[in-house]
Design a protein around this motif. Structure first.
Motif, PDB file in Angstrom:
ATOM      1  N   HIS A 103      -2.535  -1.977   0.245  1.00 46.94           N
ATOM      2  CA  HIS A 103      -1.103  -1.896  -0.008  1.00 46.94           C
ATOM      3  C   HIS A 103      -0.413  -1.532   1.288  1.00 46.94           C
ATOM      4  O   HIS A 103      -0.974  -0.840   2.120  1.00 46.94           O
ATOM      5  N   GLY A 104       0.789  -1.974   1.477  1.00 45.30           N
ATOM      6  CA  GLY A 104       1.520  -1.637   2.693  1.00 45.30           C
ATOM      7  C   GLY A 104       2.733  -2.530   2.853  1.00 45.30           C
ATOM      8  O   GLY A 104       3.227  -3.113   1.885  1.00 45.30           O
ATOM      9  N   VAL A 105       3.217  -2.625   4.069  1.00 43.98           N
ATOM     10  CA  VAL A 105       4.404  -3.424   4.366  1.00 43.98           C
ATOM     11  C   VAL A 105       4.035  -4.902   4.237  1.00 43.98           C
ATOM     12  O   VAL A 105       3.049  -5.333   4.814  1.00 43.98           O
ATOM     13  N   THR A 114       6.418   2.510  -0.385  1.00 40.64           N
ATOM     14  CA  THR A 114       5.535   1.592   0.331  1.00 40.64           C
ATOM     15  C   THR A 114       5.371   2.053   1.772  1.00 40.64           C
ATOM     16  O   THR A 114       4.262   2.045   2.330  1.00 40.64           O
ATOM     17  N   LEU A 115       6.494   2.469   2.366  1.00 42.03           N
ATOM     18  CA  LEU A 115       6.472   2.857   3.764  1.00 42.03           C
ATOM     19  C   LEU A 115       5.604   4.101   3.968  1.00 42.03           C
ATOM     20  O   LEU A 115       4.787   4.163   4.905  1.00 42.03           O
ATOM     21  N   ALA A 136       0.487   6.524   5.800  1.00 48.19           N
ATOM     22  CA  ALA A 136      -0.707   7.306   5.465  1.00 48.19           C
ATOM     23  C   ALA A 136      -1.976   6.469   5.615  1.00 48.19           C
ATOM     24  O   ALA A 136      -3.020   6.966   6.046  1.00 48.19           O
ATOM     25  N   ALA A 137      -1.894   5.180   5.280  1.00 46.29           N
ATOM     26  CA  ALA A 137      -3.090   4.332   5.306  1.00 46.29           C
ATOM     27  C   ALA A 137      -3.185   3.524   6.588  1.00 46.29           C
ATOM     28  O   ALA A 137      -3.768   2.459   6.623  1.00 46.29           O
ATOM     29  N   ARG A 138      -2.612   4.052   7.684  1.00 44.59           N
ATOM     30  CA  ARG A 138      -2.599   3.306   8.946  1.00 44.59           C
ATOM     31  C   ARG A 138      -4.027   3.088   9.452  1.00 44.59           C
ATOM     32  O   ARG A 138      -4.931   3.867   9.152  1.00 44.59           O
ATOM     33  N   GLN A 180     -10.700   0.793   9.942  1.00 46.50           N
ATOM     34  CA  GLN A 180      -9.847   1.490   8.982  1.00 46.50           C
ATOM     35  C   GLN A 180      -9.866   2.987   9.297  1.00 46.50           C
ATOM     36  O   GLN A 180     -10.936   3.549   9.540  1.00 46.50           O
ATOM     37  N   ALA A 181      -8.695   3.616   9.334  1.00 45.63           N
ATOM     38  CA  ALA A 181      -8.629   5.060   9.643  1.00 45.63           C
ATOM     39  C   ALA A 181      -9.331   5.888   8.576  1.00 45.63           C
ATOM     40  O   ALA A 181     -10.016   6.864   8.874  1.00 45.63           O
ATOM     41  N   ALA A 182      -9.139   5.487   7.313  1.00 44.16           N
ATOM     42  CA  ALA A 182      -9.766   6.256   6.219  1.00 44.16           C
ATOM     43  C   ALA A 182     -11.285   6.091   6.235  1.00 44.16           C
ATOM     44  O   ALA A 182     -11.794   5.182   5.643  1.00 44.16           O
TER      45      ALA A 182
END
Lengths: 204, 204
Positions: free
Chosen positions: B172-174, B187-188, B193-195, B202-204
Motif C-alpha cells: 500500500h502507498g502512494v 495513505t501518506l 512508515a513503510a518506506r 524493504q525497510a521492514a
C-alpha cells in the motif's frame, strides 16, 4: 482475462442501457450475479412483460398498455387544449408539475430531416386529424428549446394556424430560483428580449 | 401521473441495478421502449442465460460456466502462489494489470461478523483444503485496504502460517503517478512508515 461467454454476452447487453459503459456494465453484472439474482430474474421478466405489453396510445402516442391511454380516456381532461411534447418523459415531467389539465400529443422525436425524421415519424398526420375534429382550441408547443425543437415548434405552429387552432409556445427565460450570475448568455438575452410589463401584460 | 402497471414494474426492476435511482430507471426504461426494443430483448435473454449458466468455480470461487474456471484449469498458472481477493471484479482488475501468473481465491466478501459473514460464507474451509494439499507456497492477501479488509487479511495470514504457507500482503502507498499533494493523509502516513531503502531492500 477474457470473460466467459455468458458473462461477456451479459456485459454487452447491459451496455444498451443509456449511460452504461464497460465499467458500469461489469459492476452491474457482478452485483446481480453476486448479490441480487432475484432482482436479475425480476428485471428479465419485467423487460419481457414491458416489451410485450407497452405500446403507444392510439390518440396521443404516449406509452400505453391499452388502446387509449388513461390520460386520453379521462373525461376530466380538457380536450380543447393539447400540449405537444417530444418524449414520454416530457409528459411525466409536466404531469409532475401539476400545471396542466389538458391532453398531450407525443411526437417521439423532433423534426430532423437529415436523420430521416419527418412528419410521418412524428405522427403529424394523426395530430392533424385530431386538430381537424374541431374540439381543440389551443396547441401548446412544448418541444425543447434547441434548434430542432424550435424548428419543430415553428412548423407545427403553421400547421395549427392552417387548421384554425391557436398555437402557443411555453415560456423560456431564467429558471425560478435561478441566480442571474449562473444563467447562460443565450437564456439571459432571451429573458431580456421577452420581458413583460410589471402588472402582468406580456410585452410581445 | 401514475405509471401504467407494466412500466411501473420495469422501473422498480431496473432499480435493482447498482447506482440506478428513480430518474435513471425512467431514462433507461423510456430509452429501451422508445429506441432500443431489440436491445431490451437481448438484455432479458442475456440475464436469464447468465443466471442459469454462471456459477462459481469449485476451486477458486470465481464466476465460472464450468465446474472449474479457465484460470484454475490452465496448467501454465503457477499453483504455488494463490492470490486472495474479495470479489470477482478484483480478479479482473489484477488480470488486466498482467502482473500475476498464479491462481486466485475469491472470498466473495470480507469478514464481517455483525453482518453474519464468517469463515463459511467466505469459503475458508475450501481455502484451507487447498492450502493443506501442499502445492501452495505463498498466499498473497489482496483484500482491500479497509478496516474489514485488513482484519480479513490478518486472520487469513494466521491460518496460512498454521498451514505452513507464507502469507504476504500487497503493498500500500502512494499510487503510481500520484501527486503527493492529492494523496489522503492515511495513505501518506502509511507510505512514510513503510518506506524502503533506495537500492530496493524493504525497510521492514
Amino acid at each position: 482475462m477474457a470473460f466467459t461467454p455468458l458473462l461477456a454476452d451479459l456485459l454487452a447487453a447491459l451496455r444498451c442501457l443509456p449511460g452504461v459503459g464497460p465499467k458500469s456494465s461489469q459492476r452491474m453484472a457482478f452485483h446481480l450475479l453476486e448479490r441480487d439474482r432475484e432482482g436479475a430474474k425480476r428485471l428479465a421478466t419485467a423487460l419481457v412483460a414491458a416489451l410485450d405489453g407497452v405500446g403507444q396510445c392510439s390518440v396521443c402516442r404516449m406509452f400505453a398498455e391499452t388502446h387509449v391511454c388513461p390520460t386520453c380516456a379521462d373525461p376530466r381532461r380538457d380536450p380543447a387544449s393539447v400540449c405537444v411534447v417530444e418524449t414520454p418523459a416530457d409528459v411525466i415531467a409536466i404531469e409532475e408539475s401539476g400545471s396542466f389539465r389538458g391532453r398531450y400529443f407525443v411526437l417521439m422525436g423532433r423534426l430532423s430531416p437529415l436523420d430521416g425524421i419527418g412528419p410521418e415519424e412524428l405522427g403529424v398526420p394523426l395530430l392533424l386529424k385530431i386538430l381537424g375534429e374541431g374540439a381543440v382550441r389551443e396547441l401548446i408547443l412544448a418541444t425543447s428549446a434547441t434548434v430542432e425543437g424550435e424548428a419543430t415548434a415553428a412548423w407545427l405552429a403553421t400547421l395549427a394556424r392552417d387548421a384554425g387552432v391557436r398555437p402557443t409556445r411555453i415560456a423560456h427565460g431564467v429558471p425560478m430560483g435561478g441566480e442571474l450570475e449562473y444563467v447562460d448568455a443565450g437564456t439571459l438575452s432571451h429573458a431580456i428580449a421577452a420581458r413583460t410589463a410589471i402588472g402582468g401584460d406580456q410585452a410581445a
